[in-house]
Write a protein that holds these residues in place. Structure first.
Motif, mmCIF file in Angstrom:
data_model
loop_
_atom_site.group_PDB
_atom_site.id
_atom_site.type_symbol
_atom_site.label_atom_id
_atom_site.label_comp_id
_atom_site.label_asym_id
_atom_site.label_seq_id
_atom_site.Cartn_x
_atom_site.Cartn_y
_atom_site.Cartn_z
ATOM 1 N N HIS A 58 40.071 49.930 -50.954
ATOM 2 C CA HIS A 58 40.094 50.123 -52.404
ATOM 3 C C HIS A 58 38.650 50.065 -52.911
ATOM 4 O O HIS A 58 37.915 49.143 -52.567
ATOM 5 C CB HIS A 58 40.868 49.015 -53.114
ATOM 6 N N ILE A 59 38.247 51.005 -53.751
ATOM 7 C CA ILE A 59 36.918 51.006 -54.355
ATOM 8 C C ILE A 59 37.078 50.615 -55.814
ATOM 9 O O ILE A 59 37.927 51.159 -56.520
ATOM 10 C CB ILE A 59 36.251 52.392 -54.281
ATOM 11 N N GLY A 60 36.261 49.654 -56.277
ATOM 12 C CA GLY A 60 36.411 49.228 -57.664
ATOM 13 C C GLY A 60 35.171 48.543 -58.199
ATOM 14 O O GLY A 60 34.207 48.274 -57.472
ATOM 15 N N PRO A 61 35.187 48.233 -59.496
ATOM 16 C CA PRO A 61 34.019 47.651 -60.156
ATOM 17 C C PRO A 61 33.932 46.135 -60.020
ATOM 18 O O PRO A 61 34.944 45.424 -60.020
ATOM 19 C CB PRO A 61 34.225 48.044 -61.624
ATOM 20 N N ILE A 62 32.712 45.644 -59.901
ATOM 21 C CA ILE A 62 32.377 44.236 -60.041
ATOM 22 C C ILE A 62 31.475 44.143 -61.265
ATOM 23 O O ILE A 62 30.472 44.858 -61.365
ATOM 24 C CB ILE A 62 31.689 43.696 -58.776
ATOM 25 N N ALA A 63 31.844 43.283 -62.216
ATOM 26 C CA ALA A 63 31.204 43.315 -63.527
ATOM 27 C C ALA A 63 31.119 41.911 -64.105
ATOM 28 O O ALA A 63 31.458 40.920 -63.450
ATOM 29 C CB ALA A 63 31.984 44.245 -64.458
ATOM 30 N N ARG A 64 30.671 41.810 -65.344
ATOM 31 C CA ARG A 64 30.540 40.510 -65.995
ATOM 32 C C ARG A 64 31.722 40.188 -66.897
ATOM 33 O O ARG A 64 31.852 39.055 -67.360
ATOM 34 C CB ARG A 64 29.250 40.463 -66.824
ATOM 35 N N SER A 65 32.566 41.165 -67.171
ATOM 36 C CA SER A 65 33.718 40.913 -68.035
ATOM 37 C C SER A 65 34.818 41.908 -67.720
ATOM 38 O O SER A 65 34.584 42.947 -67.074
ATOM 39 C CB SER A 65 33.328 41.040 -69.515
ATOM 40 N N ALA A 66 36.019 41.597 -68.192
ATOM 41 C CA ALA A 66 37.145 42.510 -68.003
ATOM 42 C C ALA A 66 36.918 43.817 -68.736
ATOM 43 O O ALA A 66 37.279 44.891 -68.248
ATOM 44 C CB ALA A 66 38.432 41.835 -68.473
ATOM 45 N N ALA A 67 36.316 43.743 -69.924
ATOM 46 C CA ALA A 67 36.026 44.963 -70.676
ATOM 47 C C ALA A 67 35.046 45.844 -69.910
ATOM 48 O O ALA A 67 35.204 47.071 -69.857
ATOM 49 C CB ALA A 67 35.468 44.612 -72.053
ATOM 50 N N ASP A 68 34.033 45.239 -69.316
ATOM 51 C CA ASP A 68 33.082 46.001 -68.508
ATOM 52 C C ASP A 68 33.793 46.690 -67.348
ATOM 53 O O ASP A 68 33.537 47.864 -67.045
ATOM 54 C CB ASP A 68 32.005 45.075 -67.940
ATOM 55 N N ALA A 69 34.677 45.956 -66.685
ATOM 56 C CA ALA A 69 35.414 46.527 -65.557
ATOM 57 C C ALA A 69 36.279 47.695 -66.015
ATOM 58 O O ALA A 69 36.390 48.714 -65.317
ATOM 59 C CB ALA A 69 36.269 45.453 -64.888
ATOM 60 N N GLY A 70 36.897 47.563 -67.188
ATOM 61 C CA GLY A 70 37.702 48.654 -67.726
ATOM 62 C C GLY A 70 36.882 49.889 -68.039
ATOM 63 O O GLY A 70 37.303 51.021 -67.775
ATOM 64 N N ALA A 71 35.690 49.685 -68.596
ATOM 65 C CA ALA A 71 34.813 50.820 -68.904
ATOM 66 C C ALA A 71 34.389 51.533 -67.624
ATOM 67 O O ALA A 71 34.334 52.768 -67.560
ATOM 68 C CB ALA A 71 33.589 50.335 -69.673
ATOM 69 N N MET A 72 34.093 50.757 -66.582
ATOM 70 C CA MET A 72 33.685 51.366 -65.316
ATOM 71 C C MET A 72 34.846 52.089 -64.650
ATOM 72 O O MET A 72 34.690 53.197 -64.124
ATOM 73 C CB MET A 72 33.100 50.301 -64.391
#
Length: 467
Positions: A210-224
């Protein structure tokens, strides 16, 4: 303005309002990488010249009114598993050292099309399995150099936590988005299998990668994820399911969402983990969610079956170079490939049938609720010494994978959220799991939780004592 610890969405607002320039932010990030990453070792390659050119282009486009969205001009980095045209992509392997792809992975292309600035490639374990190749210096956890930085996406977790990028790409086959997020105190999203194209990403185990985002917030992850997700003619396994705007309903809260809790499954976790889970449950209850008792299927056999599936699929992925170039492989991953090559067809078919059965049982549990809340791992944050000891104790490896690899076996999406700290100051995290293709509910719940907590806004002082 110090921007290195801004969330992606916060930085996006400053960039769109022309309060800061992408060029200045990118220069600051590159300076920070130069100052700190010698100790943290999160980057395999830094692409400074290309990043500065991309930042300059982003500023020009925004000045002309051509705004591409929240990733426009934001400096991010990608796991060195993803092809990048003309840039070394080694997948943590000696056998691929110096490999320069002639095209970008689909996920890299989509980031570029969204206007993101690519700072470079992030370090990982050999072939995204468990151990780093002997030729590589492993990334260091920015909270404590003696602490485990997570599994194969450790470079992505370290760089995001340390303020060396504003978001990153990771991959998860047995827990390697979730483990680094938990270890480094950041937010990560393992999407549904097939939600994000795998074209141009080195395989570990194709049916579980699975390829996915690592971010600082859930909103950031959603945007990515909005940028990364979607069908891809180059990857027929990429889903044709429509990709929603994950942030459109993110502010709706969790009132009356049914969140499943299996107390028996999480009864023997470490005291720090149990306390963190209780705090998360209390927060969601206060937000109006309905906490629902559930009984999750027994996972021991599914975890045992993960190993032969991974081994067989990895052996297929590496058949062009293994065993022909066996001497260039590390001993741990070489043994995985040997195991995969040795498994009989009948034994493998039994494993596949058990996997199908297990997936059906998990679907039934998730069908009755909106989300499942559970730990990322049962231990308190492990040290490097702890993880070394795991190699000789298979029962502890099974415990480590208890809450992660079942959802690589089934392909369901999971969001990892920082949920607290140990008395010694190390991050703790939990995960939410949703029905297939319901990443929107994960983002919605994550935004609600992070709206009433501040765990995700804490940052390490870093190894040199500089913030």
């Amino acid at each position: 303005m110090d921007t290195h610890f801004l969330e992606l969405m916060e930085l996006a607002a400053h960039l769109r309002g022309r309060e800061v320039s992408s060029l200045d932010v990118t220069r600051a990030q590159l300076d920070r990488i130069a100052a700190l990453d010698g100790a943290l070792c999160s980057y395999a390659h830094v692409t400074a010249d290309a990043a500065l050119a991309q930042a300059e282009a982003a500023d020009a486009e925004m000045a002309a009114g051509r705004y591409r969205g929240p990733l426009h001009g934001v400096p991010i980095a990608v796991k060195d598993l993803c092809w990048t045209e003309g840039i070394p992509t080694a997948a943590g392997m000696a056998v691929h050292a110096g490999h320069r792809p002639t095209e970008d992975a689909t996920v890299v292309r989509r980031l570029k099309e969204a206007g993101a600035v690519l700072l470079g490639k992030l370090q990982l374990t050999e072939a995204a399995y468990a151990d780093h190749h002997a030729s590589i210096v492993p990334p260091k956890n920015p909270w404590d150099a003696e602490a485990w930085p997570g599994m194969s996406s450790s470079g992505s977790g370290v760089a995001t936590a340390a303020g060396l990028c504003h978001g990153s790409l990771g991959s998860d086959t047995g827990g390697s988005i979730r483990f680094p997020c938990a270890a480094n105190g950041v937010t990560g999203l393992k999407p549904t299998w097939g939600r994000v194209s795998r074209y141009g990403v080195f395989e570990l185990a194709a049916s579980m990668d699975h390829i996915g985002p690592i971010a600082r917030s859930a909103a950031d992850a959603g945007a990515m994820l909005r940028v990364l997700a979607g069908d891809d003619p180059k990857d027929p396994t990429a889903s044709l399911e429509p990709v929603p705007d994950y942030l459109a309903g993110a502010s709706r809260g969790v009132h009356r969402l049914r969140i499943g809790i299996d107390e028996a499954w999480t009864d023997d976790v470490a005291p720090e983990t149990k306390g963190m889970l209780a705090g998360a449950i209390e927060a969601f209850a206060a937000l109006g969610a309905d906490l629902v008792p559930v009984r999750f299927p027994e996972v021991t056999q599914a975890i045992a079956d993960w190993f032969p599936i991974c081994a067989v699929e990895a052996a297929v992925a590496h058949e062009a170079t293994y065993p022909a170039r066996k001497s260039e492989y590390g001993p741990v991953f070489a043994q995985v490939l040997e195991d995969g090559r040795a498994l009989s067809a009948t034994a493998y078919q039994k494993v596949l049938l058990r996997r199908m059965h297990f997936r059906g049982l998990v679907d039934a549990v998730l069908d009755a609720i909106d989300l499942l809340l559970l730990p990322v791992h049962p231990f308190a944050p492990p040290t490097l010494a702890d993880m070394t000891a795991l190699g000789g104790r298979p029962e502890l490896v099974t415990r480590l994978l208890r809450y992660t690899c079942p959802f690589d076996m089934t392909g369901h999406p999971s969001l990892t959220l920082p949920g607290g700290f140990t008395p010694g100051g190390m991050p703790l995290a939990f995960q939410l799991v949703a029905k297939s293709y319901d990443e929107a509910t994960l983002i919605r719940a994550g935004v609600a939780f992070q709206g009433v907590t501040s765990w995700h806004r804490r940052h390490p002082a870093l190894l040199e004592g500089r913030a």
